[in-house]
Write a protein that holds these residues in place. Structure first.
Motif, short mmCIF file in Angstrom:
data_model
loop_
_atom_site.label_atom_id
_atom_site.label_comp_id
_atom_site.label_asym_id
_atom_site.label_seq_id
_atom_site.Cartn_x
_atom_site.Cartn_y
_atom_site.Cartn_z
N ARG A 224 -13.31 78.25 -14.23
CA ARG A 224 -12.56 79.43 -14.33
C ARG A 224 -11.07 78.67 -14.62
O ARG A 224 -10.85 77.80 -14.65
N ASP A 225 -10.03 79.79 -14.99
CA ASP A 225 -8.76 79.75 -15.52
C ASP A 225 -8.00 79.18 -14.44
O ASP A 225 -8.22 79.29 -13.08
N GLU A 226 -7.00 78.59 -14.59
CA GLU A 226 -6.00 77.92 -13.65
C GLU A 226 -5.54 79.18 -12.62
O GLU A 226 -5.33 78.57 -11.46
N THR B 240 -6.96 81.49 -11.55
CA THR B 240 -8.18 81.90 -10.68
C THR B 240 -8.10 80.89 -9.48
O THR B 240 -8.41 81.05 -8.50
N LEU B 241 -8.01 79.66 -10.11
CA LEU B 241 -8.25 78.49 -9.22
C LEU B 241 -7.01 78.61 -8.06
O LEU B 241 -7.16 78.27 -7.03
N LEU B 242 -5.68 78.92 -8.67
CA LEU B 242 -4.54 79.02 -7.71
C LEU B 242 -4.68 80.18 -6.76
O LEU B 242 -4.44 79.88 -5.49
N ILE B 243 -5.29 81.17 -7.18
CA ILE B 243 -5.36 82.28 -6.22
C ILE B 243 -6.62 81.84 -4.98
O ILE B 243 -6.36 82.12 -3.86
N ALA B 244 -7.50 81.02 -5.54
CA ALA B 244 -8.63 80.61 -4.56
C ALA B 244 -7.94 79.69 -3.44
O ALA B 244 -8.12 79.66 -2.40
N GLN B 245 -7.24 78.88 -4.12
CA GLN B 245 -6.55 77.82 -3.18
C GLN B 245 -5.35 78.49 -2.34
O GLN B 245 -5.41 78.09 -1.16
N ARG B 246 -4.63 79.53 -2.68
CA ARG B 246 -4.00 80.29 -1.79
C ARG B 246 -4.68 80.90 -0.77
O ARG B 246 -4.26 81.32 0.26
N ALA B 247 -5.59 81.50 -1.11
CA ALA B 247 -6.74 82.34 -0.29
C ALA B 247 -7.00 81.35 0.58
O ALA B 247 -6.89 81.80 2.03
N ALA B 248 -7.51 80.26 0.46
CA ALA B 248 -7.93 79.02 1.54
C ALA B 248 -6.95 78.76 2.39
O ALA B 248 -7.12 78.57 3.75
N GLU B 249 -5.72 78.54 2.10
CA GLU B 249 -4.65 78.29 2.78
C GLU B 249 -4.22 79.44 3.55
O GLU B 249 -3.75 79.26 4.89
N ALA B 250 -4.45 80.82 3.23
CA ALA B 250 -4.04 81.68 4.12
C ALA B 250 -4.83 82.05 5.25
O ALA B 250 -4.84 82.44 6.23
N LEU B 251 -6.14 81.48 5.06
CA LEU B 251 -7.12 81.43 6.12
C LEU B 251 -6.99 80.34 6.97
O LEU B 251 -7.98 80.16 7.98
#
Length: 130
Positions: free
Chosen positions: A85-87, A89-100
């Motif tokens: 996926r595009d960069e 989308t990857l950053l959104i996934a990264q932030r979601a993991a951090e938020a959890l």
């Protein structure tokens, strides 16, 4: 000497997961792969991996749901997000993991940069040794 570090590669493309496992094994890890994300949390509980590589685009489950399961299990290992996926989308996934509450994951676009993956795995291995 302590136990070998473990890596679990989660990717719906089995050859991609197996390739990541081979890289990890060359870095001194005991590697495991799954292409079925539905049984993922049971594997995490059984294997207790130190590193999990995750493709964020898989059938039956999305990465955010997967990260939620890891957070519920209090997973404290390294996460490497790997996707075509595009960069953004990857950053959104990264932030979601951090938020959890998960440790800041590394992010890498496919095709996998094996030098970067080796560097990430070796850094994790050294950090856990100290």
């Amino acid at each position: 000497m302590g136990r070998a570090l473990k890596l679990l590669a989660v990717d719906d493309d089995a050859p991609s997961a197996e390739l990541i496992v081979r890289v990890a094994e060359r870095c001194g890890y005991e590697g495991f792969a799954t292409s079925d994300p539905r049984g993922f949390i049971n594997l995490v509980a059984a294997l207790q991996p130190d590193v999990i590589t995750v493709d964020i685009t898989m059938p039956h489950i999305d990465a955010i749901e997967l990260f939620g399961m890891l957070a519920q299990q209090h997973f404290d290992g390294e996460i490497v997000i790997i996707s075509g996926r595009d960069e953004q989308t990857l950053l959104i996934a990264q932030r979601a993991a951090e938020a959890l509450g998960l440790r800041q994951p590394s992010v890498q676009q496919k095709p996998v940069d094996f030098a970067f993956l080796r560097k990430t795995l070796n850094a994790n291995r050294l950090a856990r040794a100290n």
